[in-house]
Write a protein that holds these residues in place. Sequence first.
Motif, PDB file in Angstrom:
ATOM      1  N   THR A 264       0.839  -1.207   0.000  1.00 21.88           N
ATOM      2  CA  THR A 264       0.000   0.000   0.000  1.00 21.88           C
ATOM      3  C   THR A 264       0.872   1.253   0.000  1.00 21.88           C
ATOM      4  O   THR A 264       0.617   2.201  -0.763  1.00 21.88           O
ATOM      5  CB  THR A 264      -0.929   0.004   1.225  1.00 21.88           C
ATOM      6  OG1 THR A 264      -1.809  -1.136   1.136  1.00 21.88           O
ATOM      7  CG2 THR A 264      -1.757   1.272   1.290  1.00 21.88           C
ATOM      8  N   LYS A 265       1.907   1.257   0.830  1.00 22.61           N
ATOM      9  CA  LYS A 265       2.805   2.420   0.901  1.00 22.61           C
ATOM     10  C   LYS A 265       3.568   2.603  -0.417  1.00 22.61           C
ATOM     11  O   LYS A 265       3.822   3.721  -0.865  1.00 22.61           O
ATOM     12  CB  LYS A 265       3.794   2.262   2.064  1.00 22.61           C
ATOM     13  CG  LYS A 265       3.139   2.246   3.454  1.00 22.61           C
ATOM     14  CD  LYS A 265       2.550   3.579   3.830  1.00 22.61           C
ATOM     15  CE  LYS A 265       2.329   3.745   5.327  1.00 22.61           C
ATOM     16  NZ  LYS A 265       1.526   2.708   5.969  1.00 22.61           N
ATOM     17  N   LEU A 266       3.947   1.483  -1.047  1.00 13.83           N
ATOM     18  CA  LEU A 266       4.622   1.569  -2.344  1.00 13.83           C
ATOM     19  C   LEU A 266       3.699   2.205  -3.373  1.00 13.83           C
ATOM     20  O   LEU A 266       4.103   3.104  -4.122  1.00 13.83           O
ATOM     21  CB  LEU A 266       5.046   0.174  -2.817  1.00 13.83           C
ATOM     22  CG  LEU A 266       5.692   0.147  -4.211  1.00 13.83           C
ATOM     23  CD1 LEU A 266       7.120   0.660  -4.148  1.00 13.83           C
ATOM     24  CD2 LEU A 266       5.653  -1.257  -4.810  1.00 13.83           C
ATOM     25  N   ILE A 267       2.457   1.752  -3.407  1.00 17.56           N
ATOM     26  CA  ILE A 267       1.491   2.280  -4.374  1.00 17.56           C
ATOM     27  C   ILE A 267       1.232   3.762  -4.112  1.00 17.56           C
ATOM     28  O   ILE A 267       1.099   4.558  -5.042  1.00 17.56           O
ATOM     29  CB  ILE A 267       0.209   1.430  -4.340  1.00 17.56           C
ATOM     30  CG1 ILE A 267       0.516   0.033  -4.922  1.00 17.56           C
ATOM     31  CG2 ILE A 267      -0.917   2.091  -5.118  1.00 17.56           C
ATOM     32  CD1 ILE A 267      -0.423  -1.053  -4.491  1.00 17.56           C
ATOM     33  N   GLU A 268       1.207   4.154  -2.837  1.00 19.95           N
ATOM     34  CA  GLU A 268       1.068   5.582  -2.504  1.00 19.95           C
ATOM     35  C   GLU A 268       2.267   6.380  -3.015  1.00 19.95           C
ATOM     36  O   GLU A 268       2.119   7.523  -3.438  1.00 19.95           O
ATOM     37  CB  GLU A 268       0.932   5.750  -0.985  1.00 19.95           C
ATOM     38  CG  GLU A 268      -0.421   5.295  -0.440  1.00 19.95           C
ATOM     39  CD  GLU A 268      -0.476   5.294   1.084  1.00 19.95           C
ATOM     40  OE1 GLU A 268       0.544   5.657   1.731  1.00 19.95           O
ATOM     41  OE2 GLU A 268      -1.537   4.925   1.640  1.00 19.95           O
ATOM     42  N   ALA A 301       1.466 -15.945   1.315  1.00 25.55           N
ATOM     43  CA  ALA A 301       1.990 -14.573   1.288  1.00 25.55           C
ATOM     44  C   ALA A 301       2.505 -14.213  -0.105  1.00 25.55           C
ATOM     45  O   ALA A 301       2.345 -13.080  -0.569  1.00 25.55           O
ATOM     46  CB  ALA A 301       3.099 -14.413   2.326  1.00 25.55           C
ATOM     47  N   LEU A 302       3.128 -15.168  -0.787  1.00 26.52           N
ATOM     48  CA  LEU A 302       3.584 -14.925  -2.157  1.00 26.52           C
ATOM     49  C   LEU A 302       2.407 -14.656  -3.090  1.00 26.52           C
ATOM     50  O   LEU A 302       2.447 -13.750  -3.930  1.00 26.52           O
ATOM     51  CB  LEU A 302       4.385 -16.135  -2.666  1.00 26.52           C
ATOM     52  CG  LEU A 302       5.803 -16.273  -2.116  1.00 26.52           C
ATOM     53  CD1 LEU A 302       6.350 -17.676  -2.393  1.00 26.52           C
ATOM     54  CD2 LEU A 302       6.730 -15.211  -2.713  1.00 26.52           C
ATOM     55  N   GLU A 303       1.343 -15.423  -2.919  1.00 25.85           N
ATOM     56  CA  GLU A 303       0.154 -15.230  -3.755  1.00 25.85           C
ATOM     57  C   GLU A 303      -0.527 -13.899  -3.446  1.00 25.85           C
ATOM     58  O   GLU A 303      -1.035 -13.225  -4.353  1.00 25.85           O
ATOM     59  CB  GLU A 303      -0.802 -16.401  -3.549  1.00 25.85           C
ATOM     60  CG  GLU A 303      -0.243 -17.708  -4.102  1.00 25.85           C
ATOM     61  CD  GLU A 303      -1.114 -18.929  -3.847  1.00 25.85           C
ATOM     62  OE1 GLU A 303      -0.857 -19.987  -4.455  1.00 25.85           O
ATOM     63  OE2 GLU A 303      -2.057 -18.830  -3.026  1.00 25.85           O
ATOM     64  N   ALA A 304      -0.504 -13.499  -2.174  1.00 26.67           N
ATOM     65  CA  ALA A 304      -1.089 -12.201  -1.799  1.00 26.67           C
ATOM     66  C   ALA A 304      -0.279 -11.046  -2.394  1.00 26.67           C
ATOM     67  O   ALA A 304      -0.852 -10.042  -2.842  1.00 26.67           O
ATOM     68  CB  ALA A 304      -1.149 -12.076  -0.281  1.00 26.67           C
ATOM     69  N   PHE A 305       1.044 -11.191  -2.408  1.00 26.40           N
ATOM     70  CA  PHE A 305       1.896 -10.184  -3.051  1.00 26.40           C
ATOM     71  C   PHE A 305       1.560 -10.074  -4.533  1.00 26.40           C
ATOM     72  O   PHE A 305       1.375  -8.971  -5.081  1.00 26.40           O
ATOM     73  CB  PHE A 305       3.370 -10.550  -2.861  1.00 26.40           C
ATOM     74  CG  PHE A 305       4.306  -9.858  -3.807  1.00 26.40           C
ATOM     75  CD1 PHE A 305       4.573  -8.498  -3.680  1.00 26.40           C
ATOM     76  CD2 PHE A 305       4.921 -10.565  -4.841  1.00 26.40           C
ATOM     77  CE1 PHE A 305       5.434  -7.858  -4.573  1.00 26.40           C
ATOM     78  CE2 PHE A 305       5.778  -9.930  -5.726  1.00 26.40           C
ATOM     79  CZ  PHE A 305       6.039  -8.570  -5.592  1.00 26.40           C
ATOM     80  N   ASP A 306       1.466 -11.197  -5.184  1.00 23.23           N
ATOM     81  CA  ASP A 306       1.163 -11.212  -6.614  1.00 23.23           C
ATOM     82  C   ASP A 306      -0.161 -10.518  -6.910  1.00 23.23           C
ATOM     83  O   ASP A 306      -0.295  -9.796  -7.912  1.00 23.23           O
ATOM     84  CB  ASP A 306       1.118 -12.659  -7.117  1.00 23.23           C
ATOM     85  CG  ASP A 306       1.001 -12.746  -8.624  1.00 23.23           C
ATOM     86  OD1 ASP A 306       2.049 -12.684  -9.298  1.00 23.23           O
ATOM     87  OD2 ASP A 306      -0.137 -12.849  -9.121  1.00 23.23           O
ATOM     88  N   ALA A 307      -1.133 -10.714  -6.019  1.00 23.01           N
ATOM     89  CA  ALA A 307      -2.471 -10.129  -6.228  1.00 23.01           C
ATOM     90  C   ALA A 307      -2.461  -8.608  -6.161  1.00 23.01           C
ATOM     91  O   ALA A 307      -3.399  -7.963  -6.654  1.00 23.01           O
ATOM     92  CB  ALA A 307      -3.443 -10.696  -5.195  1.00 23.01           C
ATOM     93  N   ARG A 308      -1.408  -8.019  -5.554  1.00 19.02           N
ATOM     94  CA  ARG A 308      -1.327  -6.558  -5.480  1.00 19.02           C
ATOM     95  C   ARG A 308      -0.634  -5.945  -6.698  1.00 19.02           C
ATOM     96  O   ARG A 308      -0.690  -4.719  -6.893  1.00 19.02           O
ATOM     97  CB  ARG A 308      -0.556  -6.127  -4.219  1.00 19.02           C
ATOM     98  CG  ARG A 308      -1.142  -6.538  -2.884  1.00 19.02           C
ATOM     99  CD  ARG A 308      -2.499  -5.932  -2.592  1.00 19.02           C
ATOM    100  NE  ARG A 308      -2.532  -4.475  -2.580  1.00 19.02           N
ATOM    101  CZ  ARG A 308      -2.284  -3.712  -1.508  1.00 19.02           C
ATOM    102  NH1 ARG A 308      -1.973  -4.276  -0.355  1.00 19.02           N
ATOM    103  NH2 ARG A 308      -2.369  -2.391  -1.585  1.00 19.02           N
ATOM    104  N   LEU A 309       0.008  -6.765  -7.509  1.00 22.03           N
ATOM    105  CA  LEU A 309       0.796  -6.212  -8.618  1.00 22.03           C
ATOM    106  C   LEU A 309      -0.030  -5.457  -9.660  1.00 22.03           C
ATOM    107  O   LEU A 309       0.462  -4.469 -10.221  1.00 22.03           O
ATOM    108  CB  LEU A 309       1.614  -7.323  -9.286  1.00 22.03           C
ATOM    109  CG  LEU A 309       2.836  -7.796  -8.480  1.00 22.03           C
ATOM    110  CD1 LEU A 309       3.516  -8.967  -9.175  1.00 22.03           C
ATOM    111  CD2 LEU A 309       3.834  -6.649  -8.270  1.00 22.03           C
ATOM    112  N   PRO A 310      -1.287  -5.843  -9.962  1.00 25.09           N
ATOM    113  CA  PRO A 310      -2.058  -5.040 -10.912  1.00 25.09           C
ATOM    114  C   PRO A 310      -2.197  -3.574 -10.485  1.00 25.09           C
ATOM    115  O   PRO A 310      -2.242  -2.683 -11.338  1.00 25.09           O
ATOM    116  CB  PRO A 310      -3.414  -5.747 -10.951  1.00 25.09           C
ATOM    117  CG  PRO A 310      -3.096  -7.169 -10.660  1.00 25.09           C
ATOM    118  CD  PRO A 310      -1.997  -7.108  -9.640  1.00 25.09           C
ATOM    119  N   GLU A 311      -2.249  -3.325  -9.175  1.00 23.71           N
ATOM    120  CA  GLU A 311      -2.301  -1.941  -8.691  1.00 23.71           C
ATOM    121  C   GLU A 311      -1.010  -1.201  -9.036  1.00 23.71           C
ATOM    122  O   GLU A 311      -1.030  -0.008  -9.355  1.00 23.71           O
ATOM    123  CB  GLU A 311      -2.522  -1.921  -7.171  1.00 23.71           C
ATOM    124  CG  GLU A 311      -3.829  -2.537  -6.710  1.00 23.71           C
ATOM    125  CD  GLU A 311      -3.874  -2.654  -5.205  1.00 23.71           C
ATOM    126  OE1 GLU A 311      -3.985  -1.612  -4.527  1.00 23.71           O
ATOM    127  OE2 GLU A 311      -3.801  -3.794  -4.687  1.00 23.71           O
TER     128      GLU A 311
END
Length: 392
Positions: A264-268, A301-311
């Motif tokens: 979230t902080k990275l995307i911000e 956790a790896l799958e959750a990370f991957d799910a954020r990549l489209p953002e």
Amino acid sequence: MDNFKRVFLIVMDSVGIGEAPDADKFNDQGADTLGHIAEHMNGLHMPNMAKLGLSNIRQIKGIEKAQKPAGHFTKMQEASNGKDTMTGHWEIMGLNIQQPFRTFPDGFPEELINELEEKTGRKIIGNKPASGTEILIELGEEHLDSGALIVYTSADSVLQIAAHEEIVPLEELYQICEIARELTLDEKYTVGRIIARPFVGNPGAFQRTSNRHDYALKPFGRTVMNELKDANYDVIALGKISDIYDGEGVTEAIRTTDNEDGMTKLIESFKKDFTGISFLNLVDFDAKFGHRRDPEGYGKALEAFDARLPEVFKELKQGDLLIITADHGNDPVHHGTDHTREFVPLIIFHNDITNAKELPIRETFADIGATISENFNVSMPEYGKSFLNEIK
């Protein structure tokens, strides 16, 4: 094309991709963090990393090999003599650490413990390698009764001090850690990091809080981050990045609570108008799952990370460069609770890639630092070979 205005660098802490050629020197033959997790999960679901080319580096079960990868890809070998977080991160930013940090498999010397007790006015219990959660189960109640500090270490070069926030206020705990940092600067100790480990709750239900704070040694030389800062570029440090470099070369430090908050902080940070780097460490892979030998939790956790990549892809602008890598391995099915000496993945993406390719295997993590240096036209590090012209 022109050089990049912003570089977003993600370190997936401990996500190794198979044993390094010198794994035997570290007793890590057969280590394979990603491979073994994928086997345990009967396949990992990481479609976004798949598109970027993760399984093109080498096949990972469940992750499809891209016919036309969206990103450049390869793997990197560590040149430094170590497999810890600080060594890996420092090498990424252009250093080569040949004198490894000291570890304490039998606990810390009595002399150091006595000095720490004398200077803090509190007794010390524990003083052994331990899991951060298990030692609270073992000694948390005694700490509540006595006010004694729980000191423990791990396979890393760390001195960790755990204390209940209602028994030892945060300000006092941080001051105690500063005292420990000062004492362990002595060459006979050379501890890589002092870590404040505050917790709350009651016996049987203790919980570590997000008020952790690391007190690292300063890097043993100038890093690429120092050069960027001195040239008036932005260096945004997300998560424990600022702690790892002891604030050196950092223009803005932003704390995170976990991997999700880190993303979230990275995307911000994508929404900021800056010129330089945004540098994120995702520590949960290592701290919550690798060291605890939890392949199931690691895989999720790896799958959750991957799910954020489209953002991330949505926010990536022209002139932005995304680099995804790791700092060492921590195979959750390997023996012990130690890091593992492995290759790490290197994925590179930007919006102008028309023909993504496999890059040569990198002989040092410092190639990332050299690439960033060349991109921003600052002094090149002593170590590392830039791949800037190969990825434009």
